[in-house]
Design an enzyme around this catalytic site. Structure first.
Site, PDB file in Angstrom:
ATOM      1  N   HIS A  26     -71.853 -16.536 -31.061  1.00 37.05           N
ATOM      2  CA  HIS A  26     -70.539 -16.171 -30.535  1.00 37.05           C
ATOM      3  C   HIS A  26     -69.463 -16.853 -31.365  1.00 37.05           C
ATOM      4  O   HIS A  26     -69.677 -17.941 -31.915  1.00 37.05           O
ATOM      5  CB  HIS A  26     -70.406 -16.622 -29.078  1.00 37.05           C
ATOM      6  CG  HIS A  26     -71.211 -15.819 -28.115  1.00 37.05           C
ATOM      7  ND1 HIS A  26     -70.936 -15.785 -26.774  1.00 37.05           N
ATOM      8  CD2 HIS A  26     -72.300 -15.020 -28.287  1.00 37.05           C
ATOM      9  CE1 HIS A  26     -71.794 -15.004 -26.165  1.00 37.05           C
ATOM     10  NE2 HIS A  26     -72.644 -14.531 -27.059  1.00 37.05           N
TER      11      HIS A  26
ATOM     12  N   GLU B  85     -66.816 -18.462 -30.482  1.00 40.80           N
ATOM     13  CA  GLU B  85     -66.439 -19.783 -29.975  1.00 40.80           C
ATOM     14  C   GLU B  85     -67.401 -20.868 -30.452  1.00 40.80           C
ATOM     15  O   GLU B  85     -66.967 -21.945 -30.887  1.00 40.80           O
ATOM     16  CB  GLU B  85     -66.432 -19.803 -28.432  1.00 40.80           C
ATOM     17  CG  GLU B  85     -65.479 -18.809 -27.808  1.00 40.80           C
ATOM     18  CD  GLU B  85     -66.138 -17.496 -27.422  1.00 40.80           C
ATOM     19  OE1 GLU B  85     -65.797 -16.970 -26.346  1.00 40.80           O
ATOM     20  OE2 GLU B  85     -66.969 -16.985 -28.199  1.00 40.80           O
TER      21      GLU B  85
ATOM     22  N   CYS C 293     -70.498 -20.381 -23.813  1.00 40.51           N
ATOM     23  CA  CYS C 293     -69.392 -20.910 -24.609  1.00 40.51           C
ATOM     24  C   CYS C 293     -68.555 -21.909 -23.818  1.00 40.51           C
ATOM     25  O   CYS C 293     -68.124 -22.926 -24.359  1.00 40.51           O
ATOM     26  CB  CYS C 293     -68.540 -19.762 -25.131  1.00 40.51           C
ATOM     27  SG  CYS C 293     -69.439 -18.739 -26.323  1.00 40.51           S
TER      28      CYS C 293
END
Length: 150
Positions: free
Chosen positions: A53, A55, A86
């Protein structure tokens, strides 16, 4: 334009890279002392990695570049409300502040579905600003899913 809008525009540029790569268009920019120290976008399909991801990549890179996994004086700008994974990483990194664009009613772990970053039972809480450039952040996701369904 506020500094939050400026850095969110940079996060949107990262999201556009994800869009072009046929990834869910989420972008993230990590900022310390008004300077970008990391920028990333979703790369799950490319890397075949469920943890890729935007993040997490920004937090990882930021820790390495700063020589400290504790990011208490950093701000993370993300185009979409972070998921549970996250949000947990932000708590573990002791992130100082999160700024995100649009909500994620299905998987959001900051305000929509869960409120992990404000949980008093956890060892750290993150200051949060939501809705920065919300329409632009939601629009890129809409465009992506319309394209995906064609």
């Amino acid at each position: 334009m506020t500094s939050d809008e400026y850095f969110m525009r940079l996060a949107l540029e990262e999201a556009e890279k994800a869009f072009a790569a046929n990834e869910i268009p989420v972008g993230a920019v990590l900022v310390r002392d008004n300077a970008v120290i990391a920028a990333s976008y979703n790369r799950r399909e490319e890397l075949q990695d469920p943890t890729a991801h935007a993040e997490l990549a920004a937090l990882r890179e930021g820790g390495i570049k700063s020589g400290n996994w504790r990011l208490t004086d950093a701000v993370l700008y993300v185009t979409k409300e972070p998921c549970v994974m996250c949000a947990g990483a932000m708590i573990n990194a002791r992130l100082g502040r999160l700024v995100y664009g649009c909500r994620d009613e299905r998987y959001g772990a900051v305000t929509s579905r869960y409120q992990l970053l404000h949980d008093p039972l956890l060892n750290h809480q993150v200051r949060v600003v939501s809705g920065v450039m919300e329409n632009e952040c939601a629009d890129i996701l809409r465009r992506f899913f319309v394209k995906l369904r064609l």
